[in-house]
Design a protein around this motif. Structure first.
Motif, PDB file in Angstrom:
ATOM      1  N   THR A  55       0.811  -1.216   0.000  1.00 19.94           N
ATOM      2  CA  THR A  55       0.000   0.000   0.000  1.00 19.94           C
ATOM      3  C   THR A  55       0.847   1.270   0.000  1.00 19.94           C
ATOM      4  N   GLU A  56       2.143   1.129   0.177  1.00 19.53           N
ATOM      5  CA  GLU A  56       3.007   2.308   0.251  1.00 19.53           C
ATOM      6  C   GLU A  56       3.158   2.982  -1.116  1.00 19.53           C
ATOM      7  N   ILE A  57       2.951   4.285  -1.139  1.00 21.92           N
ATOM      8  CA  ILE A  57       3.152   5.071  -2.357  1.00 21.92           C
ATOM      9  C   ILE A  57       4.399   5.936  -2.218  1.00 21.92           C
ATOM     10  N   PHE A  58       4.493   6.660  -1.093  1.00 23.97           N
ATOM     11  CA  PHE A  58       5.669   7.494  -0.843  1.00 23.97           C
ATOM     12  C   PHE A  58       6.218   7.210   0.551  1.00 23.97           C
ATOM     13  N   SER A  59       7.526   7.190   0.646  1.00 27.19           N
ATOM     14  CA  SER A  59       8.221   7.090   1.933  1.00 27.19           C
ATOM     15  C   SER A  59       9.518   7.876   1.799  1.00 27.19           C
ATOM     16  N   LEU A  60       9.373   9.214   1.773  1.00 23.80           N
ATOM     17  CA  LEU A  60      10.499  10.085   1.426  1.00 23.80           C
ATOM     18  C   LEU A  60      10.699  11.175   2.468  1.00 23.80           C
ATOM     19  N   ASN A  61      11.962  11.506   2.715  1.00 21.48           N
ATOM     20  CA  ASN A  61      12.307  12.674   3.513  1.00 21.48           C
ATOM     21  C   ASN A  61      12.365  13.885   2.593  1.00 21.48           C
ATOM     22  N   PRO A  62      12.189  15.100   3.144  1.00 17.21           N
ATOM     23  CA  PRO A  62      12.182  16.307   2.298  1.00 17.21           C
ATOM     24  C   PRO A  62      13.404  16.438   1.395  1.00 17.21           C
ATOM     25  N   GLU A  63      14.583  16.096   1.916  1.00 18.75           N
ATOM     26  CA  GLU A  63      15.801  16.257   1.123  1.00 18.75           C
ATOM     27  C   GLU A  63      15.902  15.260  -0.029  1.00 18.75           C
ATOM     28  N   GLU A  64      15.052  14.229  -0.023  1.00 21.44           N
ATOM     29  CA  GLU A  64      15.059  13.250  -1.110  1.00 21.44           C
ATOM     30  C   GLU A  64      14.179  13.679  -2.282  1.00 21.44           C
ATOM     31  N   ILE A  65      13.428  14.755  -2.100  1.00 23.35           N
ATOM     32  CA  ILE A  65      12.475  15.206  -3.113  1.00 23.35           C
ATOM     33  C   ILE A  65      13.073  16.345  -3.930  1.00 23.35           C
ATOM     34  N   LYS A  66      13.069  16.180  -5.236  1.00 24.84           N
ATOM     35  CA  LYS A  66      13.588  17.211  -6.142  1.00 24.84           C
ATOM     36  C   LYS A  66      12.487  18.201  -6.523  1.00 24.84           C
ATOM     37  N   SER A  67      11.294  17.669  -6.816  1.00 25.08           N
ATOM     38  CA  SER A  67      10.186  18.558  -7.159  1.00 25.08           C
ATOM     39  C   SER A  67       8.851  17.860  -6.923  1.00 25.08           C
ATOM     40  N   VAL A  68       7.833  18.668  -6.669  1.00 34.04           N
ATOM     41  CA  VAL A  68       6.453  18.198  -6.531  1.00 34.04           C
ATOM     42  C   VAL A  68       5.565  19.176  -7.270  1.00 34.04           C
ATOM     43  N   GLU A  69       4.646  18.638  -8.059  1.00 31.37           N
ATOM     44  CA  GLU A  69       3.690  19.506  -8.740  1.00 31.37           C
ATOM     45  C   GLU A  69       2.280  18.984  -8.516  1.00 31.37           C
ATOM     46  N   ILE A  70       1.402  19.879  -8.082  1.00 33.04           N
ATOM     47  CA  ILE A  70      -0.013  19.556  -7.888  1.00 33.04           C
ATOM     48  C   ILE A  70      -0.822  20.363  -8.898  1.00 33.04           C
ATOM     49  N   LYS A  71      -1.572  19.647  -9.718  1.00 35.80           N
ATOM     50  CA  LYS A  71      -2.496  20.306 -10.647  1.00 35.80           C
ATOM     51  C   LYS A  71      -3.914  20.025 -10.171  1.00 35.80           C
ATOM     52  N   ASN A  72      -4.599  21.079  -9.792  1.00 43.19           N
ATOM     53  CA  ASN A  72      -5.975  20.964  -9.323  1.00 43.19           C
ATOM     54  C   ASN A  72      -6.887  21.443 -10.456  1.00 43.19           C
ATOM     55  N   SER A  97       2.447  14.956  -9.253  1.00 40.00           N
ATOM     56  CA  SER A  97       3.674  14.475  -9.895  1.00 40.00           C
ATOM     57  C   SER A  97       4.856  14.784  -8.984  1.00 40.00           C
ATOM     58  N   LEU A  98       5.617  13.756  -8.637  1.00 43.68           N
ATOM     59  CA  LEU A  98       6.768  13.923  -7.746  1.00 43.68           C
ATOM     60  C   LEU A  98       8.010  13.338  -8.404  1.00 43.68           C
ATOM     61  N   THR A  99       9.099  14.071  -8.351  1.00 42.81           N
ATOM     62  CA  THR A  99      10.388  13.593  -8.856  1.00 42.81           C
ATOM     63  C   THR A  99      11.383  13.558  -7.703  1.00 42.81           C
ATOM     64  N   GLU A 100      12.039  12.426  -7.545  1.00 46.01           N
ATOM     65  CA  GLU A 100      13.034  12.271  -6.482  1.00 46.01           C
ATOM     66  C   GLU A 100      14.394  12.759  -6.959  1.00 46.01           C
ATOM     67  N   GLN A 101      15.300  12.964  -6.012  1.00 42.24           N
ATOM     68  CA  GLN A 101      16.658  13.388  -6.352  1.00 42.24           C
ATOM     69  C   GLN A 101      17.364  12.343  -7.215  1.00 42.24           C
ATOM     70  N   THR A 102      16.933  11.091  -7.108  1.00 40.27           N
ATOM     71  CA  THR A 102      17.524  10.015  -7.914  1.00 40.27           C
ATOM     72  C   THR A 102      17.081  10.072  -9.362  1.00 40.27           C
ATOM     73  N   GLY A 103      16.052  10.885  -9.654  1.00 43.94           N
ATOM     74  CA  GLY A 103      15.516  10.960 -11.002  1.00 43.94           C
ATOM     75  C   GLY A 103      14.242  10.148 -11.176  1.00 43.94           C
ATOM     76  N   GLU A 104      13.926   9.285 -10.198  1.00 43.28           N
ATOM     77  CA  GLU A 104      12.700   8.480 -10.293  1.00 43.28           C
ATOM     78  C   GLU A 104      11.481   9.375 -10.091  1.00 43.28           C
ATOM     79  N   SER A 105      10.470   9.174 -10.914  1.00 45.38           N
ATOM     80  CA  SER A 105       9.271  10.009 -10.817  1.00 45.38           C
ATOM     81  C   SER A 105       8.025   9.165 -10.629  1.00 45.38           C
ATOM     82  N   THR A 106       7.046   9.748  -9.946  1.00 46.83           N
ATOM     83  CA  THR A 106       5.763   9.088  -9.680  1.00 46.83           C
ATOM     84  C   THR A 106       4.642  10.073  -9.971  1.00 46.83           C
ATOM     85  N   THR A 107       3.666   9.633 -10.753  1.00 44.97           N
ATOM     86  CA  THR A 107       2.503  10.471 -11.044  1.00 44.97           C
ATOM     87  C   THR A 107       1.236   9.724 -10.654  1.00 44.97           C
TER      88      THR A 107
END
Length: 343
Positions: free
Chosen positions: A184-201, A272-282
């Motif tokens: 059931t886990e989608i995200f398990s990230l610390n703030p410094e592991e996140i490169k960008s987050v975008e929310i489109k409402n 849409s979230l992109t990690e510092q590793t380059g992996e992205s999740t939408t």
């Protein structure tokens, strides 16, 4: 002559005792099989279990594999830790409840030949025993089961088993439907592991925003424009929300046609979230209709379920998510007051 007769009598007695002893040993051995081997379902040290195979009579098959204390399926994909824990608990605490009445044995034996869940346990890579899980006991405080082991083979007669300290049936812990084993886990990230987050409402465009970690600072924009006022502490508070994000339920209710219908329905938000590793999740999010109007995030009454929504995962699977978990991620105006308020 008397001594000879005594000798013969003593010999007959000894032979009789020997025959009786052999018969008794054989009887005890047989009785031991029925009273001990065929009710020895438990596995005392479950840490040695390296594989569990679950099969049902509908042709579904699931393999759970343990490596270095971590569990995954035969494809190497993550499986639900709580579900594995329920099985390991059952394997350790299962105990004998009672024998079936003689008049019931034949009926349940025939029933279990076509209706059962088979659970096979492997210890240190070797198959050790299998459970055949049949219907619940009449009082629903146990389960009718049959045992097969590598040493003794398969029992002829099912028996009644239960979980020590629990009153209830055993079978709900065991299922071969792959979707129900999804992590059931989608995200398990610390703030410094996140490169960008975008929310489109899409329903309230003013709530759309993007956070970007430039390496030296955070940049927050809405529709391409930087926010006039920004509290960096609030950016951290927002990003900390991604430490533990799970969905609630996999899709076990919609068929393919219904899934396609959900995917064609209006999107209310996209994350849409992109990690510092380059992996992205939408995640693509769709409302669930409700026959009874409910109050939405801005206080309006809408014909939508405001507890759960559908989210399309990156692999195309639909999962049910809870607004309680995701609202803190979707409603950026809570952290960034400079975002426009809805009219």
């Amino acid at each position: 002559m008397k001594s000879y007769k005594k000798l013969i009598g003593l010999s007959v007695l000894l032979v009789g005792i020997l025959v009786l002893s052999i018969f008794t040993i054989d009887l005890l051995k047989t009785r031991g099989n029925s009273d001990t081997e065929w009710i020895n379902f438990s596995i005392e040290d479950t840490t040695k279990i390296t594989k569990i195979v679950i099969e049902d009579t509908y042709g579904q098959h699931m393999e759970l594999i343990q490596e270095h204390g971590n569990w995954h399926d035969e494809k190497g994909e993550c499986v639900s830790k709580p579900n594995v824990s329920f099985i390991l608990e059952a394997a350790k605490l299962i105990e004998f409840k009672g024998y079936l009445p003689d008049k019931s044995k034949k009926r349940f034996t025939e029933l279990m030949s076509t209706q059962h869940i088979k659970v096979s346990y492997y210890i240190d890579g070797e198959w050790t025993k299998s459970w055949y899980i049949g219907p619940p006991t009449q009082d629903h405080y146990g389960q009718i089961m049959l045992l097969e082991t590598a040493d003794e083979g398969k029992s002829k007669d099912p028996v009644m088993m239960r979980i020590k300290g629990l009153n209830g049936i055993i079978s709900p812990r065991f299922f071969a439907e792959r979707k129900r084993w999804m992590c059931t886990e989608i995200f398990s990230l610390n703030p410094e592991e996140i490169k960008s987050v975008e929310i489109k409402n899409y329903e309230t465009p003013a709530f759309s925003f993007k956070i970007k970690n430039t390496g030296r600072r955070f940049e927050v924009t809405s529709h391409g424009k930087k926010l006039a006022r920004l509290d960096t502490a609030n950016v951290y508070r927002y990003l900390q929300g991604y430490k533990k994000i799970h969905f609630n339920f996999p899709n076990v209710e919609l068929n393919k046609k219904q899934v396609d219908s959900v995917k064609r329905s209006p999107i209310f938000a996209r994350l849409s979230l992109t990690e510092q590793t380059g992996e992205s999740t939408t995640l693509i999010m769709h409302r669930i209709k409700s026959d009874v109007p409910q109050r939405n995030e801005v206080g309006e009454m809408v014909p939508m379920d405001m507890n759960l929504f559908w989210a399309e995962m990156p692999n195309g699977e639909l999962v049910k998510c809870q607004y309680f978990v995701f609202n803190a991620l979707l409603m950026g105006h809570i952290y960034f007051p400079a975002l426009s308020s809805p009219k």
